[in-house]
Write a protein that holds these residues in place. Structure first.
Motif, PDB file in Angstrom:
ATOM      1  N   ALA A 132     -15.301 -37.573  11.348  1.00 61.32           N
ATOM      2  CA  ALA A 132     -14.109 -36.968  11.950  1.00 61.32           C
ATOM      3  C   ALA A 132     -12.912 -37.913  11.841  1.00 61.32           C
ATOM      4  O   ALA A 132     -11.793 -37.477  11.540  1.00 61.32           O
ATOM      5  N   ARG A 137     -13.625 -32.043   9.469  1.00 62.78           N
ATOM      6  CA  ARG A 137     -13.647 -31.188  10.656  1.00 62.78           C
ATOM      7  C   ARG A 137     -14.944 -30.391  10.660  1.00 62.78           C
ATOM      8  O   ARG A 137     -15.503 -30.071   9.609  1.00 62.78           O
ATOM      9  N   MET A 168     -19.550 -30.277   8.092  1.00 61.97           N
ATOM     10  CA  MET A 168     -18.172 -30.732   8.162  1.00 61.97           C
ATOM     11  C   MET A 168     -17.506 -30.575   6.797  1.00 61.97           C
ATOM     12  O   MET A 168     -18.187 -30.551   5.770  1.00 61.97           O
TER      13      MET A 168
END
Length: 179
Positions: A132, A137, A168
């Motif tokens: 992150a 994300r 992600m």
């Protein structure tokens, strides 16, 4: 990354050194709720050879040209997928993992891709939170393509807890500019 490391493609002979790096890196899981990962067998030489044949292996080497980390990537759902990232703990916290991701992103961008995806743990700081901070994300299940979904399901089938896993995604442009 400290100047005594270089990111490059491995030689055929160096592939046999990568499982030891994976085993050493897996020991970091021992104090976590996922300690069982430390006992899993590393990637086989055949698996590594397949990534090598796909042009999907990068190594970080130290000043003595010894591999100390590696990244494996391939194309999944039409984008770059980071299959594995391992850095030997003796070389951790020095930006080696970040530079490996950057190298994969540069390659992906050169190939015309726009994004990089991965699957990781969302409950270990040096997994989900690390990614992150680099610009990844979390994806919802609906945002995952069929191939990424199948990989996630295969991880669950071998014992990785579904509630601790997260898919992600990051834009390669952002990853190429990592410092």
């Amino acid at each position: 990354m400290q100047p005594n490391y270089t990111i490059r493609r491995p030689t055929q002979a160096e592939l046999s050194m990568l499982p030891a790096i994976e085993v050493a890196a897996a020991q970091l899981f021992l104090p976590t709720q996922h300690a069982f990962i430390a006992t899993w067998p590393p990637a086989t030489l055949d698996d590594l050879q397949a990534y090598f044949a796909w042009d999907g292996v990068w190594v970080a080497v130290d000043a003595d040209a010894m591999p100390v980390g590696f990244a494996l990537a391939r194309i999944v759902d039409g984008e770059v997928y980071l299959s594995e990232l391992d850095v030997h703990p003796d070389h951790g916290q020095r930006g080696v993992g970040r530079e490996l991701i950057k190298a994969v992103a540069i390659w992906g961008k050169q190939q015309g891709y726009r994004h990089m995806s991965l699957l990781t743990f969302n409950d270990i700081a040096w997994n989900g939170l690390f990614y992150a901070r680099l610009g990844f994300r979390a994806l919802t299940a609906a945002e995952c393509g069929p191939e990424l979904t199948a990989i996630a399901q295969s991880h669950i089938a071998v014992g990785l807890p579904a509630t601790a896993r997260v898919a992600m995604l990051a834009e390669l442009d952002q990853l190429v500019d990592l410092h």
